[in-house]
Design an enzyme around this catalytic site. Structure first.
Site, PDB file in Angstrom:
ATOM      1  N   GLU A 289       0.819  -1.217   0.000  1.00 55.87           N
ATOM      2  CA  GLU A 289       0.000   0.000   0.000  1.00 55.87           C
ATOM      3  C   GLU A 289       0.851   1.264   0.000  1.00 55.87           C
ATOM      4  OE1 GLU A 289      -4.359  -0.974   1.968  1.00 55.87           O
ATOM      5  OE2 GLU A 289      -3.035   0.372   3.037  1.00 55.87           O
ATOM      6  N   HIS A 310       8.158 -26.589  -1.096  1.00 55.87           N
ATOM      7  CA  HIS A 310       7.511 -27.701  -1.796  1.00 55.87           C
ATOM      8  C   HIS A 310       6.349 -27.221  -2.654  1.00 55.87           C
ATOM      9  CE1 HIS A 310       9.785 -30.794   0.486  1.00 55.87           C
ATOM     10  NE2 HIS A 310       9.930 -29.749   1.285  1.00 55.87           N
ATOM     11  N   LYS A 424     -14.073   0.182  -3.656  1.00 56.69           N
ATOM     12  CA  LYS A 424     -15.173   0.587  -2.760  1.00 56.69           C
ATOM     13  C   LYS A 424     -16.229   1.344  -3.553  1.00 56.69           C
ATOM     14  CE  LYS A 424     -12.316   1.237   1.339  1.00 56.69           C
ATOM     15  NZ  LYS A 424     -11.772   2.219   2.256  1.00 56.69           N
TER      16      LYS A 424
END
Ligand code: PA5
Length: 448
Positions: A289, A310, A424
């Site tokens: 951010e 793995h 948003k």
């Protein structure tokens, strides 16, 4: 007191040399000054810089007393929040907790669980189901006081708590952490008479773990917040020096910028201790951010080794050479477990019998480092003595300070997050939130 140690030796080679890093000395020093003097973009969000030394004993005592009250009254405390209002506390609690604490029926104080960090209907349903026969409390955290995810979780859990305990008793089990004046949560907390803590205007969400946002849930979980803050204070002092050779935050910022400019676009934070998984999540938010702006920024990724050797190991060893790794190496495990000898040795493991499991883990770490360096993956290593509050405090502040310096070196404002608003706006438009009528019409026309 020991402090964390940064080693960049294994990041140096043909791509980036010590001279390349040293060429950024002045730039890093200017960026440090910009952070410390508050002269750059986003300088109204620099409250975190002096936060460790500015935290008063009264505030820390108040947080501890509030935590003790919740610990007395509750079997479970739900910490509601998302992003910076969630990840710091989650990271520290996970790093310090017994890995199987959730499965134990002990009396070591309340379990701290999290909500509001997603909008999974099943998650909330199952959480409420779990809480139905428990005495629970709520810490609701939102700096803006308007974020949808935590608001939904809080509406559901507040209603449930009031139904179980009555409004007055419920109010005594709810603590709100939010802005001093603004936002729906502040208004609601005032009207309902909740105990509140303030998130100062000048501390952004992802830099707020050392405020009540992180400290209250951590204290409720039973950990020593004063030791955590002490560790951060040590690092606050250690990262003001403009000297590269003593200021690890500056050196880390310069090295990662040198690597980025040389084409290493992805940084992988690596741990060899599963308790650090959420520390990686916290770090990803901090750097993602802060730096991912204006079509620039190192992409922050994280792996938990040896588990991910793995799964992601192949890519890291052999995939596109655009990566470097920063390993958090923990010197000592807290508990000793020795691998036993076996007369039959059917599994062929007697060659490591008598060794501690951590010794084997350390060889996995060393072997991986050598393989990755050979495979063209520059390696930075940050060593901490142990997973304890004081060292986590050091790590937190170290990464925060380095993030500010690094963001300024990259040429962005590290303290805003304009990109977070886009989803948003679309979500509100799709949900037909009042005030979003024009966006609703526009987005619906695109869906036809
Ligand atoms: O770092 C940030 O500012 C964000 O990640 C916020 O912490 C997150 O969006 C939650 O915001 P709020 O605390 O206002 O609910």
């Amino acid at each position: 007191m020991k402090t964390l140690n940064l080693d960049i030796t294994n990041a140096l080679g043909s791509t980036v040399t010590r001279a390349t890093v040293d060429a950024l000395r002045e730039e890093a020093s200017k960026a440090l000054e910009t952070v410390d003097k508050g002269t750059g973009a986003g300088n109204d969000f620099l409250g975190w810089v002096n936060l460790p030394s500015a935290l008063t004993p009264e505030l820390l005592d108040d947080i501890e007393a509030t935590a003790a009250g919740l610990r007395d009254k509750c079997e479970v405390v739900v910490s509601i929040g998302i992003g910076g209002s969630y990840l710091g506390a989650k990271a520290v609690i996970e790093a310090l907790s017994d890995s199987f604490a959730a499965y134990r029926n002990d009396n070591n104080g309340p379990k701290v669980v999290f909500a509001g960090q997603n909008i999974g209907e099943d998650y909330l349903f199952e959480l409420m189901n779990y809480l139905e026969d428990k005495k629970f409390g709520i810490i609701v955290i939102s700096k803006s006081g308007t974020t949808t995810e935590p608001a939904i979780a809080f509406r559901l859990l507040k209603e449930m708590l009031e139904r179980k305990e009555g409004k007055k008793n419920a109010a005594e089990r709810i603590v709100a952490i939010t802005d001093a004046h603004k936002g729906a949560l502040r208004k609601l907390a005032t009207e309902e008479g909740y105990k509140t803590f303030v998130i100062d205007d000048n501390v952004g969400g992802r830099f707020s773990v050392l405020t009540p946002v992180g400290l209250l849930p951590i204290a409720v979980a039973g950990y020593d917040i004063k030791a955590l803050v002490d560790g951060a204070r040590q690092m606050q002092e250690a990262t003001t020096s403009p000297d590269y050779d003593t200021n690890a935050a500056m050196l880390y910022a310069a090295t990662r910028n040198a690597l980025y400019r040389a084409g290493k676009k992805i940084e992988i934070l690596v741990n060899y201790n599963p308790k650090l998984h959420f520390f990686g999540e916290w770090w990803k938010q901090l750097y993602g951010e802060s730096e991912g702006k204006e079509h620039k920024g190192i992409f922050p990724a994280a792996v938990d080794n040896s588990t991910d050797l793995h799964s992601m190991g192949q890519w890291i060893q052999d995939g596109e050479r655009t990566i470097f790794e920063t390993v958090i190496s923990v010197e000592s495990a807290e508990h000793e477990t020795i691998i036993p000898a076996d007369n039959d040795n059917l599994d062929g493991l007697n060659y490591i019998a008598g060794k501690r499991v951590d010794q084997v883990n350390k060889m996995a770490e060393l072997g991986t480092r050598i393989a990755h360096i050979d495979g063209g993956v520059p390696n930075l290593t940050i060593t901490v003595p142990a997973l304890r509050e004081v060292y986590l405090g050091q790590l937190i502040y170290f990464f925060e300070k380095a993030c500010g310096i690094s963001g300024y070196m990259l040429g962005v404002n590290p303290f805003n997050q304009p990109g977070v608003e886009d989803y948003k706006r679309n979500m509100f438009a799709l949900l037909e939130k009042p005030g979003y009528e024009a966006q609703t019409a526009e987005i619906k026309s695109r869906l036809k």
